[in-house]
Design a protein around this motif. Structure first.
Motif, short mmCIF file in Angstrom:
data_model
loop_
_atom_site.label_atom_id
_atom_site.label_comp_id
_atom_site.label_asym_id
_atom_site.label_seq_id
_atom_site.Cartn_x
_atom_site.Cartn_y
_atom_site.Cartn_z
N ALA A 23 24.33 46.64 9.63
CA ALA A 23 25.15 46.78 10.84
C ALA A 23 25.96 45.51 11.04
N LYS A 24 27.19 45.66 11.50
CA LYS A 24 28.01 44.49 11.83
C LYS A 24 27.76 44.14 13.29
N VAL A 25 27.30 42.93 13.54
CA VAL A 25 26.95 42.55 14.92
C VAL A 25 27.71 41.29 15.34
N LYS A 26 28.08 41.24 16.62
CA LYS A 26 28.72 40.06 17.19
C LYS A 26 27.63 39.14 17.72
N ILE A 27 27.73 37.87 17.40
CA ILE A 27 26.74 36.90 17.83
C ILE A 27 27.16 36.35 19.19
N PRO A 28 26.27 36.39 20.19
CA PRO A 28 26.63 35.89 21.53
C PRO A 28 26.86 34.38 21.52
N GLU A 29 27.59 33.91 22.49
CA GLU A 29 27.76 32.46 22.66
C GLU A 29 26.38 31.85 22.94
N PRO A 30 26.05 30.74 22.31
CA PRO A 30 24.72 30.17 22.52
C PRO A 30 24.55 29.63 23.95
N ALA A 31 23.39 29.89 24.53
CA ALA A 31 23.05 29.28 25.82
C ALA A 31 22.80 27.80 25.61
N ALA A 32 22.56 27.07 26.70
CA ALA A 32 22.41 25.61 26.60
C ALA A 32 21.36 25.19 25.59
N ASP A 33 20.26 25.94 25.52
CA ASP A 33 19.15 25.53 24.66
C ASP A 33 19.10 26.33 23.36
N GLU A 34 20.23 26.93 22.95
CA GLU A 34 20.27 27.76 21.74
C GLU A 34 21.22 27.19 20.70
N VAL A 35 20.99 27.63 19.45
CA VAL A 35 21.89 27.28 18.34
C VAL A 35 22.24 28.55 17.57
N ILE A 36 23.34 28.49 16.84
CA ILE A 36 23.69 29.57 15.91
C ILE A 36 23.52 29.04 14.50
N VAL A 37 22.74 29.78 13.71
CA VAL A 37 22.41 29.35 12.35
C VAL A 37 23.05 30.31 11.35
N ARG A 38 23.70 29.75 10.35
CA ARG A 38 24.19 30.54 9.21
C ARG A 38 23.01 30.69 8.26
N VAL A 39 22.43 31.89 8.20
CA VAL A 39 21.19 32.10 7.45
C VAL A 39 21.48 32.12 5.95
N GLU A 40 20.75 31.27 5.22
CA GLU A 40 20.97 31.17 3.77
C GLU A 40 19.70 31.47 2.97
N GLY A 41 18.61 31.80 3.65
CA GLY A 41 17.38 32.17 2.95
C GLY A 41 16.38 32.77 3.90
N SER A 42 15.80 33.93 3.53
CA SER A 42 14.76 34.55 4.33
C SER A 42 13.85 35.33 3.38
N PRO A 43 12.56 35.03 3.34
CA PRO A 43 11.68 35.66 2.37
C PRO A 43 11.30 37.09 2.77
N ILE A 44 10.93 37.88 1.78
CA ILE A 44 10.35 39.20 2.05
C ILE A 44 8.83 39.04 1.93
N ASN A 45 8.19 38.87 3.08
CA ASN A 45 6.73 38.75 3.14
C ASN A 45 6.10 40.12 3.36
N PRO A 46 4.79 40.28 3.03
CA PRO A 46 4.13 41.55 3.34
C PRO A 46 4.27 41.95 4.81
N SER A 47 4.26 40.97 5.71
CA SER A 47 4.40 41.27 7.14
C SER A 47 5.79 41.82 7.46
N ASP A 48 6.79 41.47 6.64
CA ASP A 48 8.15 42.02 6.84
C ASP A 48 8.23 43.46 6.35
#
Length: 376
Positions: A23-48
């Motif tokens: 799905a194509k999603v729009k990322i909201p503007e970060p709140a004061a205590d938030e960041v936006i991360v360009r994800v470059e790695g995420s593992p496929i764990n059994p829990s996933d």
């Protein structure tokens, strides 16, 4: 500046069909205590995989479309639909943890200090090109750390540390671990070797035995061996282990571990008790690699327990300060004790190819996939 990107979604319909899509999603503007991360790695764990594939029968999987429009469908067997009731007709993002570069931040000093830094994150929805997340849920990684090195910072490292921490808090002195040649199992061996904790590893075959011996494991018991029960009892006598963490879940193994713990305790008992050993023996089930019912044949007295154990409730129980100490140890030993190795790096689109789903869906020891959502 707005960010928009692809996100992998898993949907189970009331009609009994799993649907995987992008799905194509729009990322909201970060709140004061938030960041936006360009994800470059995420593992496929059994829990996933539990969320990604649900209870679907992936032998029925079919694919349509290409590129960003790829859709995978599979049937969910009718008897298993009841277990899926809580998520029906809800398109769900997937991916417990990941790593990437902070590309935007809210106004707080903590968030601002992370801009341009490589961070590891936990909090779901990581199979996505961008992730808006609280700065407190990010761990700034040491300079020079790659996304692949930091992507598995949380689930396996904190689970393995949580096991040794549980051991200490509950008054045990050694551990037993099943499915022990896994990525997590190898980490647990490195922790125990470093911390001087005796660890009894239970594996299914000689190849897994060899993997663990190579990294220094002392006690390895093969559950497919004719001498398994004797081998395990001897290892328990040698180590005094009375706590086990079981990733298998189904079948007889949990009960066999308790029986061997009882036999080991009786070998050193000073007097006979008709109620069995008074030494408390505990098995925590933390996975479900075997989906059959758990069989307990009570041959081990009355001082025993079988329960469930999960990482996040454990972290809540010990509190933020203690949890942060564990995180800091992971960051400090990221390239040694907590190093993860991947057999394949795939894009979001490649993660939905049937051949890749068949490969990572097997949950085979030594085969770990990493999704790089921003891979070209």
């Amino acid at each position: 500046m707005g960010f928009e990107g692809l996100q992998l979604r898993s949907l189970i319909k009331k009609s009994g069909e799993l649907e995987l899509s992008l799905a194509k999603v729009k990322i909201p503007e970060p709140a004061a205590d938030e960041v936006i991360v360009r994800v470059e790695g995420s593992p496929i764990n059994p829990s996933d995989l539990g969320l990604l594939l649900g209870a679907a029968d992936m032998t029925t999987a079919k694919s349509s479309g290409t590129g960003d429009s790829i859709v995978v469908t599979a049937a969910v067997p009718e008897p298993l639909m009841r277990a899926m009731a809580g998520r029906l007709d809800e398109s769900m993002p997937v991916g417990n943890e990941g790593a990437g570069v902070v590309v935007a931040a809210g106004s707080s000093s903590r968030a601002q200090s992370m801009i341009g830094k490589m961070v590891a994150m936990i909090g779901g929805a990581m199979y996505a090109q961008y992730r808006c997340i609280k700065a407190a849920d990010c761990l700034v990684l040491p300079d020079g750390t790659t996304a692949a090195e930091g992507a598995s910072c949380f689930v396996n490292p904190l689970t393995s540390l949580g096991m040794t921490e549980t051991m200490r808090r509950e008054g045990h002195k050694a551990l037993v671990h099943t499915a022990a040649a896994s990525n997590l199992g190898q980490m647990l061996n490195k922790i125990c070797l470093k911390d001087g904790v005796s660890l009894v590893n239970i594996v299914r075959n000689a190849e897994q035995d060899a993997i663990l011996r190579k990294i220094g494991a002392t006690y390895v018991c093969n559950s497919s061996s004719a001498t398994f029960m004797d081998d395990l009892t001897q290892a328990l006598v040698a180590t005094g282990a009375t706590l086990a963490f079981d990733a298998i879940g189904g079948g007889k193994l949990a009960g066999q571990i308790l029986a061997c713990m009882e036999a080991a305790a009786n070998k050193t008992a000073k007097a006979y008790s008709r109620y069995g050993s008074t030494v408390h023996k505990q098995v925590y089930i933390y996975g479900g690699l075997d989906t059959r019912p758990t069989e307990i044949n009570r041959s081990f007295g009355m001082a025993w327990g079988v329960g469930g154990w999960l990482l996040f409730p454990f972290l809540q129980k010990i509190g933020p300060a203690e949890a942060q100490k564990l995180r800091e140890r992971v960051a400090a030993e990221l390239k040694t004790t907590f190093a993860s190795h991947y057999t394949q790096v795939v894009s979001l689109q490649e993660a939905l190819q049937l051949s890749n789903i068949a490969a990572y869906g097997k949950r085979a020891t030594g085969e770990k996939f990493l999704i790089n959502p921003n891979k070209a």
